[in-house]
Design a protein around this motif. Structure first.
Motif, mmCIF file in Angstrom:
data_model
loop_
_atom_site.group_PDB
_atom_site.id
_atom_site.type_symbol
_atom_site.label_atom_id
_atom_site.label_comp_id
_atom_site.label_asym_id
_atom_site.label_seq_id
_atom_site.Cartn_x
_atom_site.Cartn_y
_atom_site.Cartn_z
ATOM 1 N N UNK A 2 34.335 -16.413 -4.001
ATOM 2 C CA UNK A 2 33.475 -17.010 -5.154
ATOM 3 C C UNK A 2 34.036 -17.559 -6.100
ATOM 4 N N UNK A 3 33.345 -18.590 -6.750
ATOM 5 C CA UNK A 3 33.929 -19.491 -7.817
ATOM 6 C C UNK A 3 32.989 -19.504 -9.114
ATOM 7 N N UNK A 4 33.400 -19.667 -10.086
ATOM 8 C CA UNK A 4 32.685 -19.737 -11.241
ATOM 9 C C UNK A 4 32.791 -21.387 -11.455
ATOM 10 N N UNK A 5 31.597 -21.716 -11.438
ATOM 11 C CA UNK A 5 31.198 -23.335 -11.408
ATOM 12 C C UNK A 5 31.195 -23.630 -12.820
ATOM 13 N N UNK A 13 21.990 -18.133 -30.051
ATOM 14 C CA UNK A 13 21.302 -17.207 -29.200
ATOM 15 C C UNK A 13 21.966 -16.096 -28.993
ATOM 16 N N UNK A 14 23.319 -15.916 -29.108
ATOM 17 C CA UNK A 14 24.208 -14.969 -28.700
ATOM 18 C C UNK A 14 24.350 -15.024 -27.121
ATOM 19 N N UNK A 15 24.198 -15.801 -26.549
ATOM 20 C CA UNK A 15 24.191 -15.949 -24.930
ATOM 21 C C UNK A 15 25.643 -16.579 -24.338
ATOM 22 N N UNK A 16 25.978 -15.984 -23.372
ATOM 23 C CA UNK A 16 26.825 -16.665 -22.492
ATOM 24 C C UNK A 16 26.272 -16.803 -21.052
ATOM 25 N N UNK A 17 26.349 -17.972 -20.390
ATOM 26 C CA UNK A 17 25.764 -18.290 -19.185
ATOM 27 C C UNK A 17 26.874 -18.675 -18.203
ATOM 28 N N UNK A 18 26.885 -17.863 -17.054
ATOM 29 C CA UNK A 18 27.922 -18.178 -16.158
ATOM 30 C C UNK A 18 27.236 -18.494 -14.861
ATOM 31 N N UNK A 19 27.398 -19.619 -14.263
ATOM 32 C CA UNK A 19 27.109 -20.191 -13.013
ATOM 33 C C UNK A 19 28.165 -19.928 -12.012
ATOM 34 N N UNK A 20 27.639 -19.175 -10.944
ATOM 35 C CA UNK A 20 28.596 -18.793 -9.812
ATOM 36 C C UNK A 20 28.153 -19.479 -8.607
ATOM 37 N N UNK A 26 26.661 -13.306 -1.247
ATOM 38 C CA UNK A 26 27.303 -13.160 0.341
ATOM 39 C C UNK A 26 28.587 -12.103 0.235
ATOM 40 N N UNK A 27 29.120 -12.327 -0.486
ATOM 41 C CA UNK A 27 30.590 -11.571 -0.495
ATOM 42 C C UNK A 27 30.117 -10.362 -1.278
ATOM 43 N N UNK A 28 29.193 -9.896 -1.850
ATOM 44 C CA UNK A 28 28.673 -8.638 -2.640
ATOM 45 C C UNK A 28 28.406 -7.825 -1.675
ATOM 46 N N UNK A 29 27.463 -8.233 -0.783
ATOM 47 C CA UNK A 29 27.185 -7.355 0.410
ATOM 48 C C UNK A 29 26.758 -5.991 0.102
ATOM 49 N N UNK A 57 23.341 -15.251 -15.578
ATOM 50 C CA UNK A 57 24.007 -15.230 -14.278
ATOM 51 C C UNK A 57 22.962 -16.248 -13.668
ATOM 52 N N UNK A 58 23.736 -17.337 -13.076
ATOM 53 C CA UNK A 58 22.854 -18.158 -12.065
ATOM 54 C C UNK A 58 23.863 -18.672 -10.851
ATOM 55 N N UNK A 59 23.178 -19.034 -9.933
ATOM 56 C CA UNK A 59 23.911 -19.408 -8.766
ATOM 57 C C UNK A 59 23.570 -20.702 -8.459
ATOM 58 N N UNK A 60 24.789 -21.648 -8.406
ATOM 59 C CA UNK A 60 24.682 -22.996 -8.183
ATOM 60 C C UNK A 60 23.394 -23.619 -9.162
ATOM 61 N N UNK A 61 23.312 -23.241 -10.233
ATOM 62 C CA UNK A 61 22.582 -23.846 -11.396
ATOM 63 C C UNK A 61 21.016 -23.289 -11.106
#
Length: 85
Positions: A2-5, A13-20, A26-29, A57-61
């Motif tokens: 898994x990569x952080x993109x 707004x007190x927000x952190x947005x992480x795009x994985x 798939x790896x979490x399963x 939390x987003x996945x590839x945008x």
């Protein structure tokens, strides 16, 4: 695998947005309950580190989506204020 993109901070707004990468799901399963716990752990880790109350939390945008959980655009996880002792 898994990569952080991308990581973005919104101080107003007190927000952190992480795009994985999509491998996160798939790896979490994991089943629904375990998946929710993992997402909460991710949110608490990044929220605490960046001192933000909300984590997106987003996945590839795109909004996070798995076979169990579907998040809407801009939906966030609130960071827990409780600390493990």
């Amino acid at each position: 695998n898994v990569k952080i993109l991308d990581i973005r901070l919104d101080d107003m707004k007190g927000i952190v947005a992480i795009d994985f990468s999509s491998e996160l799901v798939k790896e979490m399963n994991a089943g629904t309950s375990y998946e929710l716990m993992i997402l909460d752990c991710i949110a608490n880790t990044f929220g605490d580190y960046f001192q933000k109350d909300k984590v997106i939390i987003t996945l590839e945008g795109k909004p996070y989506s798995s076979g169990h959980i579907l998040m809407r655009e801009g939906e966030y996880i609130t960071v827990s204020k409780e600390k493990v002792k």
